[in-house]
Write an enzyme that holds these catalytic residues in place. Sequence first.
Site, PDB file in Angstrom:
ATOM      1  N   LYS A  50       0.886  -1.172   0.000  1.00  0.00           N
ATOM      2  CA  LYS A  50       0.000   0.000   0.000  1.00  0.00           C
ATOM      3  C   LYS A  50       0.922   1.219   0.000  1.00  0.00           C
ATOM      4  O   LYS A  50       1.329   1.718   1.058  1.00  0.00           O
ATOM      5  CB  LYS A  50      -0.884  -0.008   1.244  1.00  0.00           C
ATOM      6  CG  LYS A  50      -1.846   1.163   1.349  1.00  0.00           C
ATOM      7  CD  LYS A  50      -3.161   0.868   0.724  1.00  0.00           C
ATOM      8  CE  LYS A  50      -4.184   1.959   1.043  1.00  0.00           C
ATOM      9  NZ  LYS A  50      -5.459   1.731   0.346  1.00  0.00           N
TER      10      LYS A  50
ATOM     11  N   SER B   5      -3.590   7.006   4.038  1.00  0.00           N
ATOM     12  CA  SER B   5      -4.018   7.983   5.047  1.00  0.00           C
ATOM     13  C   SER B   5      -4.937   7.277   6.036  1.00  0.00           C
ATOM     14  O   SER B   5      -5.469   6.203   5.755  1.00  0.00           O
ATOM     15  CB  SER B   5      -4.724   9.170   4.379  1.00  0.00           C
ATOM     16  OG  SER B   5      -5.790   8.730   3.585  1.00  0.00           O
TER      17      SER B   5
ATOM     18  N   ASP C  71      -5.261  -1.016   6.661  1.00  0.00           N
ATOM     19  CA  ASP C  71      -5.249  -1.702   5.368  1.00  0.00           C
ATOM     20  C   ASP C  71      -3.859  -2.249   5.051  1.00  0.00           C
ATOM     21  O   ASP C  71      -3.713  -3.381   4.578  1.00  0.00           O
ATOM     22  CB  ASP C  71      -5.681  -0.751   4.252  1.00  0.00           C
ATOM     23  CG  ASP C  71      -7.158  -0.379   4.342  1.00  0.00           C
ATOM     24  OD1 ASP C  71      -7.892  -1.036   5.106  1.00  0.00           O
ATOM     25  OD2 ASP C  71      -7.568   0.562   3.646  1.00  0.00           O
TER      26      ASP C  71
ATOM     27  N   GLU D 240      -1.929  -2.172  -3.759  1.00  0.00           N
ATOM     28  CA  GLU D 240      -3.270  -1.590  -3.627  1.00  0.00           C
ATOM     29  C   GLU D 240      -3.220  -0.083  -3.772  1.00  0.00           C
ATOM     30  O   GLU D 240      -2.384   0.596  -3.161  1.00  0.00           O
ATOM     31  CB  GLU D 240      -3.881  -1.946  -2.268  1.00  0.00           C
ATOM     32  CG  GLU D 240      -5.302  -1.422  -2.110  1.00  0.00           C
ATOM     33  CD  GLU D 240      -5.827  -1.519  -0.694  1.00  0.00           C
ATOM     34  OE1 GLU D 240      -6.759  -0.765  -0.356  1.00  0.00           O
ATOM     35  OE2 GLU D 240      -5.310  -2.342   0.088  1.00  0.00           O
ATOM     36  N   GLY D 241      -4.130   0.452  -4.573  1.00  0.00           N
ATOM     37  CA  GLY D 241      -4.200   1.888  -4.761  1.00  0.00           C
ATOM     38  C   GLY D 241      -4.892   2.591  -3.610  1.00  0.00           C
ATOM     39  O   GLY D 241      -5.101   2.032  -2.531  1.00  0.00           O
ATOM     40  N   VAL D 242      -5.268   3.835  -3.851  1.00  0.00           N
ATOM     41  CA  VAL D 242      -5.915   4.672  -2.837  1.00  0.00           C
ATOM     42  C   VAL D 242      -7.259   5.116  -3.393  1.00  0.00           C
ATOM     43  O   VAL D 242      -7.318   5.770  -4.436  1.00  0.00           O
ATOM     44  CB  VAL D 242      -5.059   5.911  -2.511  1.00  0.00           C
ATOM     45  CG1 VAL D 242      -5.718   6.739  -1.420  1.00  0.00           C
ATOM     46  CG2 VAL D 242      -3.648   5.512  -2.126  1.00  0.00           C
ATOM     47  N   GLY D 243      -8.361   4.746  -2.736  1.00  0.00           N
ATOM     48  CA  GLY D 243      -9.667   5.189  -3.204  1.00  0.00           C
ATOM     49  C   GLY D 243      -9.932   4.735  -4.628  1.00  0.00           C
ATOM     50  O   GLY D 243      -9.702   3.588  -4.991  1.00  0.00           O
TER      51      GLY D 243
ATOM     52  N   ASN E 180     -17.170  -7.659  -5.659  1.00  0.00           N
ATOM     53  CA  ASN E 180     -17.198  -7.799  -4.207  1.00  0.00           C
ATOM     54  C   ASN E 180     -18.591  -7.431  -3.703  1.00  0.00           C
ATOM     55  O   ASN E 180     -19.042  -6.290  -3.848  1.00  0.00           O
ATOM     56  CB  ASN E 180     -16.148  -6.887  -3.556  1.00  0.00           C
ATOM     57  CG  ASN E 180     -16.082  -7.079  -2.062  1.00  0.00           C
ATOM     58  OD1 ASN E 180     -16.283  -8.176  -1.551  1.00  0.00           O
ATOM     59  ND2 ASN E 180     -15.801  -6.010  -1.336  1.00  0.00           N
TER      60      ASN E 180
END
Length: 223
Positions: free
Chosen positions: A38, A42, A55, A116-119, A176
């Site tokens: 990650k 934030s 996360d 994993e990205g952000v948002g 999901n």
Amino acid sequence: MSRHLFVAGTDTGIGKTHGAQALIHALRRNGGRVAGMKPVASGSEATADGLRNDDALALQAASAPRPPYERVNPIALAEAVAPHLAAARAGVAIDWPPLDAAFDRLRQDYDRVVVEGVGGWLVPLGGNLSAEQIPARWGLDVVLVVGMRLGCISHARLTARAIEADGCRFAGWIANVVDPSMPLLDENIATLRACLSAPCLGVLPHGVTPADAAGVLDVGALD
């Protein structure tokens, strides 16, 4: 085709981390060393060891062997707000050197790295950096997690279009089930199968652990 992957999401709160963990477990079942990452997070808690993000800790726990936290999450920010705002308020400059260094070590030490990205896809990170630049810079294939809830079809199609427009390979998507009471769930998933150019890797049931969810994922298309 890259052996390393970027997990994008259609939005915030759609289970991107859950999907990334399930993907890590599924890849581990095929053998080899797999790590989660990650790059920017934030909403981190102050601990005796420094800032820690839930996360990122979940991705670290899913990895085998477990990598040092600093490689999983090289930039942790305290406030649970958009990362470019959290960084500005904390006086932190988000730039490529620490991100590149952490990823380079992971890809040297692991057969597969799941980033994993952000948002969502186009989240700004600060300065001239934006989340969609990460897979382009590191040459990562993209797996999209679609949170199955009202409105997800448009979000998924727009995100898939943006992924391809930005020159990244859209390798697959994961449904999901965040809202098990979603009307016409199966019909919505069928629509997405018909609309999206990449294969569906699986449908993650609601309320199962990532390790159990891994059993429904077909990661063969990613090899």
